[in-house]
Design a protein around this motif. Structure first.
Motif, short mmCIF file in Angstrom:
data_model
loop_
_atom_site.label_atom_id
_atom_site.label_comp_id
_atom_site.label_asym_id
_atom_site.label_seq_id
_atom_site.Cartn_x
_atom_site.Cartn_y
_atom_site.Cartn_z
N GLY A 197 10.47 -8.34 -23.39
CA GLY A 197 10.91 -9.51 -22.63
C GLY A 197 10.26 -9.61 -21.27
O GLY A 197 10.80 -10.24 -20.35
N ALA A 198 9.10 -9.00 -21.11
CA ALA A 198 8.37 -9.10 -19.85
C ALA A 198 7.30 -10.19 -19.97
O ALA A 198 7.09 -10.72 -21.06
CB ALA A 198 7.72 -7.76 -19.53
N GLN A 199 6.64 -10.50 -18.84
CA GLN A 199 5.54 -11.49 -18.89
C GLN A 199 4.21 -10.76 -18.84
O GLN A 199 3.84 -10.26 -17.78
CB GLN A 199 5.60 -12.40 -17.67
CG GLN A 199 6.90 -13.11 -17.46
CD GLN A 199 6.90 -13.77 -16.08
OE1 GLN A 199 5.91 -14.32 -15.61
NE2 GLN A 199 8.04 -13.69 -15.40
N PRO A 200 3.49 -10.71 -19.95
CA PRO A 200 2.22 -9.98 -19.95
C PRO A 200 1.12 -10.71 -19.15
O PRO A 200 0.96 -11.91 -19.29
CB PRO A 200 1.83 -9.94 -21.44
CG PRO A 200 3.06 -10.36 -22.20
CD PRO A 200 3.84 -11.24 -21.28
N VAL A 201 0.45 -9.97 -18.29
CA VAL A 201 -0.67 -10.50 -17.50
C VAL A 201 -1.85 -9.53 -17.64
O VAL A 201 -1.72 -8.36 -17.28
CB VAL A 201 -0.32 -10.61 -15.99
CG1 VAL A 201 -1.42 -11.34 -15.23
CG2 VAL A 201 1.03 -11.27 -15.76
N THR A 202 -2.98 -10.03 -18.14
CA THR A 202 -4.14 -9.14 -18.28
C THR A 202 -4.81 -8.93 -16.92
O THR A 202 -5.15 -9.89 -16.24
CB THR A 202 -5.16 -9.73 -19.28
OG1 THR A 202 -4.52 -9.85 -20.54
CG2 THR A 202 -6.39 -8.85 -19.41
N VAL A 203 -4.95 -7.66 -16.56
CA VAL A 203 -5.64 -7.31 -15.30
C VAL A 203 -6.53 -6.10 -15.59
O VAL A 203 -6.08 -5.12 -16.18
CB VAL A 203 -4.62 -6.94 -14.18
CG1 VAL A 203 -5.35 -6.52 -12.91
CG2 VAL A 203 -3.66 -8.09 -13.89
N GLN A 204 -7.79 -6.19 -15.18
CA GLN A 204 -8.68 -5.04 -15.34
C GLN A 204 -8.38 -3.99 -14.27
O GLN A 204 -7.91 -4.33 -13.18
CB GLN A 204 -10.15 -5.50 -15.22
CG GLN A 204 -10.59 -6.42 -16.34
CD GLN A 204 -10.28 -5.88 -17.72
OE1 GLN A 204 -10.47 -4.69 -17.99
NE2 GLN A 204 -9.77 -6.72 -18.60
N GLU A 205 -8.69 -2.76 -14.60
CA GLU A 205 -8.40 -1.66 -13.66
C GLU A 205 -9.06 -1.90 -12.31
O GLU A 205 -8.47 -1.63 -11.26
CB GLU A 205 -8.88 -0.33 -14.27
CG GLU A 205 -8.34 0.91 -13.59
CD GLU A 205 -9.25 1.44 -12.50
OE1 GLU A 205 -8.84 2.39 -11.83
OE2 GLU A 205 -10.37 0.90 -12.29
N ALA A 206 -10.26 -2.48 -12.32
CA ALA A 206 -10.99 -2.73 -11.07
C ALA A 206 -10.23 -3.70 -10.15
O ALA A 206 -10.46 -3.70 -8.94
CB ALA A 206 -12.39 -3.26 -11.38
#
Ligand code: PCA
Length: 327
Positions: A181-190
């Motif tokens: 039930g979270a909001q997924p956000v794609t973020v690169q490690e950099a």
């Protein structure tokens, strides 16, 4: 007159010398995504030095750290198309291309580095075949430390993760985000530190190493060391670039690659302990996770593994079977 003769001779010598060196030396670019201080990066740097020494400078590899040449999601394709001769990328990020890439991102399948290595051996034939089809040779693959959950507030069950802006790095972590039930956000490690500082995300699952590299304690306060999975980076070389080397140079590359793999796995374990200490020193609470949280996560994990197995079909089942046999 005398002076002119000298100059002409010097130019001649210089140009012969230059032509000789150009013919004998091969130069490769090695695209990587993590900062120079990261343990994978240091391991890659040693690999480059070993190749240089073993080939007497015949093969010069230039590592480009911190996603300075290509961003992580572009690196595999850059090697495939020959825009970089070598690259390092995070396998599970490519799970949408093939489920095989996601085998080491399955929750609670392995519970130690030994088991993670066995899973790697079970995955390797399919991985090599897949990469070969994409014009690449797998040189080595090194595990990140086990993955745990970072949050701002204490978490006692999965219900406490609800509504979180959940940084994800793979289809599986996105699916987990949905299930909790979270909001997924794609973020690169950099870009992770910035995403946390600006509030784009406020929770994630990653390793102690990435937590320490990015000083996650500056924005987050809890680390739940639930050891959900042990994912890997892969270092590949373009098949064409590798084939263009003479046999002795190829052997030197393969030898240095085998050494880098063994060294990297050993280092990963040590880095885990050091990073946890660094997180603690930075003021983070290191938790094992409540029985409720563990039970909730196990349930989420079961769903994810079931879905993966269905999608991965016979190839996926073969990996799981080979792993269970070796385990
Ligand atoms: N760190 C990388 C990959 C897995 C890990 O531990 C990341 O968070 O992107």
């Amino acid at each position: 007159m005398k002076r002119r003769i000298f100059c002409a001779t010097a130019t001649l010598v210089a140009s012969i010398g230059f032509a000789g060196a150009a013919a004998a030396q091969t130069k490769w670019d090695f695209a990587t995504a993590y900062g120079p201080g990261n343990f994978h990066s240091k391991n890659n740097e040693l690999f480059v030095k070993e190749v240089d020494a073993a080939t007497g400078g015949k093969l010069k590899i230039t590592p480009h750290f911190g996603a300075s040449l290509f961003k992580m999601p572009e690196i595999k394709r850059a090697v495939q198309t020959g825009n970089a001769q070598m690259g390092e990328f995070f396998l599970v990020s490519f799970q949408n291309e093939s489920q095989i890439f996601g085998a080491d991102g399955l929750p609670f399948l392995v519970s130690s580095y030994d088991e993670a290595f066995k899973l790697y051996q079970a995955q390797k034939p399919a991985l090599q075949k897949l990469l070969d089809k994409q014009g690449q040779v797998l040189l080595y693959s090194v595990a990140w430390p086990p993955q745990g959950i970072y949050t701002k507030k204490p978490v006692n069950s999965v219900a406490d993760l609800k509504g979180m802006k959940w940084r994800v790095y793979s289809p599986t972590t996105a699916r987990i985000g949905e299930l909790i039930g979270a909001q997924p956000v794609t973020v690169q490690e950099a870009e992770l530190s910035q995403a946390l500082a600006t509030g784009v995300v406020d929770g994630l699952i990653t390793s102690s190493a990435t937590g320490a590299d990015n000083k996650l304690f500056e924005n987050l306060k809890y680390y739940y060391n639930v050891q959900a999975w042990i994912p890997k980076n892969a270092v590949t070389v373009s098949k064409k670039a590798f084939a263009a080397l003479d046999k002795a140079t190829q052997d030197a590359v393969l030898k240095a690659a085998a050494d880098a793999e063994a060294r990297g796995w050993k280092e990963s374990k040590e880095v885990d302990a050091k990073s946890i200490a660094a997180l603690k020193a930075g003021g983070m609470s290191i938790e094992t996770g409540s029985a409720q949280l563990k039970a909730d996560l196990a349930k989420v994990g079961e769903t994810v593994v079931k879905e993966w197995t269905e999608k991965a079909g016979a190839d996926g089942q073969a990996i799981l079977d080979a792993y269970k046999k070796a385990k």
